[in-house]
Design a protein around this motif. Structure first.
Motif, PDB file in Angstrom:
ATOM      1  N   TYR A 171       7.715  10.751  14.971  1.00 25.55           N
ATOM      2  CA  TYR A 171       6.462  11.308  14.204  1.00 25.55           C
ATOM      3  C   TYR A 171       6.217  12.272  15.651  1.00 25.55           C
ATOM      4  O   TYR A 171       7.210  12.141  16.439  1.00 25.55           O
ATOM      5  CB  TYR A 171       5.669  10.475  14.046  1.00 25.55           C
ATOM      6  CG  TYR A 171       5.620   9.596  14.579  1.00 25.55           C
ATOM      7  CD1 TYR A 171       3.831   9.669  15.569  1.00 25.55           C
ATOM      8  CD2 TYR A 171       5.737   8.041  15.134  1.00 25.55           C
ATOM      9  CE1 TYR A 171       4.218   8.831  17.147  1.00 25.55           C
ATOM     10  CE2 TYR A 171       5.368   7.189  15.616  1.00 25.55           C
ATOM     11  CZ  TYR A 171       4.652   7.804  16.654  1.00 25.55           C
ATOM     12  OH  TYR A 171       4.291   6.887  18.084  1.00 25.55           O
TER      13      TYR A 171
ATOM     14  N   SER B 252       0.332   8.871   4.746  1.00 27.99           N
ATOM     15  CA  SER B 252       1.872   8.913   3.729  1.00 27.99           C
ATOM     16  C   SER B 252       1.342   9.432   2.751  1.00 27.99           C
ATOM     17  O   SER B 252       1.854  11.104   1.994  1.00 27.99           O
ATOM     18  CB  SER B 252       2.191   8.141   3.308  1.00 27.99           C
ATOM     19  OG  SER B 252       2.684   7.201   4.441  1.00 27.99           O
ATOM     20  N   GLN B 253      -0.388   9.141   2.379  1.00 27.18           N
ATOM     21  CA  GLN B 253      -0.495  10.174   1.271  1.00 27.18           C
ATOM     22  C   GLN B 253      -0.759  11.739   1.359  1.00 27.18           C
ATOM     23  O   GLN B 253      -0.838  12.496   0.580  1.00 27.18           O
ATOM     24  CB  GLN B 253      -2.323   9.491   0.584  1.00 27.18           C
ATOM     25  CG  GLN B 253      -1.971   7.947   0.163  1.00 27.18           C
ATOM     26  CD  GLN B 253      -0.521   8.083  -0.960  1.00 27.18           C
ATOM     27  OE1 GLN B 253      -0.879   8.882  -2.661  1.00 27.18           O
ATOM     28  NE2 GLN B 253       0.307   6.885  -1.075  1.00 27.18           N
TER      29      GLN B 253
ATOM     30  N   PRO C  73       4.527  13.478  10.839  1.00 24.76           N
ATOM     31  CA  PRO C  73       5.270  13.208  10.740  1.00 24.76           C
ATOM     32  C   PRO C  73       6.662  14.410  11.166  1.00 24.76           C
ATOM     33  O   PRO C  73       7.181  15.397  10.568  1.00 24.76           O
ATOM     34  CB  PRO C  73       5.615  12.271   9.425  1.00 24.76           C
ATOM     35  CG  PRO C  73       4.669  13.582   8.179  1.00 24.76           C
ATOM     36  CD  PRO C  73       3.662  14.026   9.356  1.00 24.76           C
TER      37      PRO C  73
ATOM     38  N   ARG D  69      -1.216   4.252   7.757  1.00 26.29           N
ATOM     39  CA  ARG D  69      -0.264   4.741   7.551  1.00 26.29           C
ATOM     40  C   ARG D  69       0.543   5.687   6.580  1.00 26.29           C
ATOM     41  O   ARG D  69       0.543   6.857   6.176  1.00 26.29           O
ATOM     42  CB  ARG D  69       1.035   3.434   8.253  1.00 26.29           C
ATOM     43  CG  ARG D  69       1.204   3.302   9.353  1.00 26.29           C
ATOM     44  CD  ARG D  69       1.780   4.420   9.683  1.00 26.29           C
ATOM     45  NE  ARG D  69       3.264   5.059   9.872  1.00 26.29           N
ATOM     46  CZ  ARG D  69       3.940   4.755  10.425  1.00 26.29           C
ATOM     47  NH1 ARG D  69       3.917   4.138  11.873  1.00 26.29           N
ATOM     48  NH2 ARG D  69       5.534   5.031  10.333  1.00 26.29           N
ATOM     49  N   GLU D  70      -0.912   4.762   5.437  1.00 29.97           N
ATOM     50  CA  GLU D  70      -0.892   4.632   3.685  1.00 29.97           C
ATOM     51  C   GLU D  70      -1.217   5.928   3.914  1.00 29.97           C
ATOM     52  O   GLU D  70      -1.089   6.649   3.263  1.00 29.97           O
ATOM     53  CB  GLU D  70      -1.143   3.623   3.073  1.00 29.97           C
ATOM     54  CG  GLU D  70      -1.427   4.307   1.844  1.00 29.97           C
ATOM     55  CD  GLU D  70      -0.064   4.545   1.037  1.00 29.97           C
ATOM     56  OE1 GLU D  70       0.260   5.346  -0.195  1.00 29.97           O
ATOM     57  OE2 GLU D  70       1.269   3.545   1.686  1.00 29.97           O
TER      58      GLU D  70
ATOM     59  N   HIS E  73      13.056  10.837   3.683  1.00 27.59           N
ATOM     60  CA  HIS E  73      12.356   9.962   3.694  1.00 27.59           C
ATOM     61  C   HIS E  73      11.007  10.529   5.445  1.00 27.59           C
ATOM     62  O   HIS E  73      11.436  11.146   6.164  1.00 27.59           O
ATOM     63  CB  HIS E  73      12.858   9.260   4.774  1.00 27.59           C
ATOM     64  CG  HIS E  73      12.503   7.704   4.847  1.00 27.59           C
ATOM     65  ND1 HIS E  73      11.290   8.177   5.895  1.00 27.59           N
ATOM     66  CD2 HIS E  73      12.158   6.857   4.462  1.00 27.59           C
ATOM     67  CE1 HIS E  73      11.086   6.694   6.489  1.00 27.59           C
ATOM     68  NE2 HIS E  73      11.278   6.057   4.844  1.00 27.59           N
ATOM     69  N   LEU E  74       9.421  10.263   4.593  1.00 26.01           N
ATOM     70  CA  LEU E  74       8.667  11.404   5.974  1.00 26.01           C
ATOM     71  C   LEU E  74       9.036  10.934   6.914  1.00 26.01           C
ATOM     72  O   LEU E  74       8.284  12.127   7.779  1.00 26.01           O
ATOM     73  CB  LEU E  74       7.096  10.670   4.659  1.00 26.01           C
ATOM     74  CG  LEU E  74       5.941  11.069   5.142  1.00 26.01           C
ATOM     75  CD1 LEU E  74       5.758  12.671   5.025  1.00 26.01           C
ATOM     76  CD2 LEU E  74       5.316  10.172   5.243  1.00 26.01           C
ATOM     77  N   TRP E  75       9.502   9.732   7.823  1.00 27.41           N
ATOM     78  CA  TRP E  75       9.484   9.924   9.400  1.00 27.41           C
ATOM     79  C   TRP E  75      10.954  10.018   9.563  1.00 27.41           C
ATOM     80  O   TRP E  75      11.124   8.989  10.374  1.00 27.41           O
ATOM     81  CB  TRP E  75       9.039   8.074   8.733  1.00 27.41           C
ATOM     82  CG  TRP E  75       7.248   7.871   8.559  1.00 27.41           C
ATOM     83  CD1 TRP E  75       7.279   7.564   7.216  1.00 27.41           C
ATOM     84  CD2 TRP E  75       6.341   8.479   8.812  1.00 27.41           C
ATOM     85  NE1 TRP E  75       5.551   7.190   7.331  1.00 27.41           N
ATOM     86  CE2 TRP E  75       5.282   8.241   7.968  1.00 27.41           C
ATOM     87  CE3 TRP E  75       6.229   9.137  10.137  1.00 27.41           C
ATOM     88  CZ2 TRP E  75       3.723   8.871   8.391  1.00 27.41           C
ATOM     89  CZ3 TRP E  75       4.326   9.230   9.632  1.00 27.41           C
ATOM     90  CH2 TRP E  75       3.309   9.257   9.583  1.00 27.41           C
TER      91      TRP E  75
ATOM     92  N   ARG F  98       2.586  13.419   1.319  1.00 24.70           N
ATOM     93  CA  ARG F  98       3.043  13.826   0.518  1.00 24.70           C
ATOM     94  C   ARG F  98       3.247  15.472  -0.558  1.00 24.70           C
ATOM     95  O   ARG F  98       2.076  16.122  -0.041  1.00 24.70           O
ATOM     96  CB  ARG F  98       2.912  12.556   0.087  1.00 24.70           C
ATOM     97  CG  ARG F  98       1.743  12.874  -1.509  1.00 24.70           C
ATOM     98  CD  ARG F  98       2.122  11.608  -2.515  1.00 24.70           C
ATOM     99  NE  ARG F  98       0.525  11.830  -3.059  1.00 24.70           N
ATOM    100  CZ  ARG F  98      -0.066  11.798  -2.877  1.00 24.70           C
ATOM    101  NH1 ARG F  98      -1.202  10.999  -2.173  1.00 24.70           N
ATOM    102  NH2 ARG F  98      -1.174  11.632  -4.428  1.00 24.70           N
TER     103      ARG F  98
END
Length: 124
Positions: free
Chosen positions: A46, A108-109, A63, A104-105, A4-6, A112
């Protein structure tokens, strides 16, 4: 990075509740700055890193999954990211962080493993 990224990985040595403000932050290939703010929220952990003069005072949001080790003795955070990856990261925008889903997206992008930086640091 963790699944999980966060979230911090259990191997990082992070202890919830530890105040990381002011701690030194090290990328895989050198010093990048210090922790300005941080969060230990479940699934929303974060670091906000002040990169100082290195990249003209830019703050970046990193993150928790990018943290490979928390060195409690040296007060240092070690990342699984290169200096270049941090330099190219989207700038931290405090007004957008929690409220703006698009921002936030974007983060996340970027973070990743198959994101825009070369050589992702693991599977999410």
């Amino acid at each position: 990075m963790t699944e999980h990224l966060w979230s911090y990985s259990t191997e990082s040595g992070h202890l919830a509740g530890t105040d990381l403000t002011g701690w030194r932050v090290e990328a895989a290939d050198g010093h990048i700055g210090k922790v300005d703010k941080h969060s230990d929220e479940v699934d929303d952990s974060y670091l906000v890193v002040d990169t100082g003069v290195w990249i003209f005072g830019k703050e970046v949001l990193i993150p928790a999954s990018a943290v490979t080790r928390v060195d409690l003795e040296r007060h240092a955070i070690l990342l699984g990211l290169s200096r270049e990856q941090v330099k190219d990261a989207p700038e931290f925008v405090s007004e957008k962080h929690l409220a703006d889903l698009r921002y936030r997206e974007e983060l996340s992008q970027y973070y990743r493993p198959d994101g825009p930086f070369p050589g992702g640091t693991g599977a999410l």
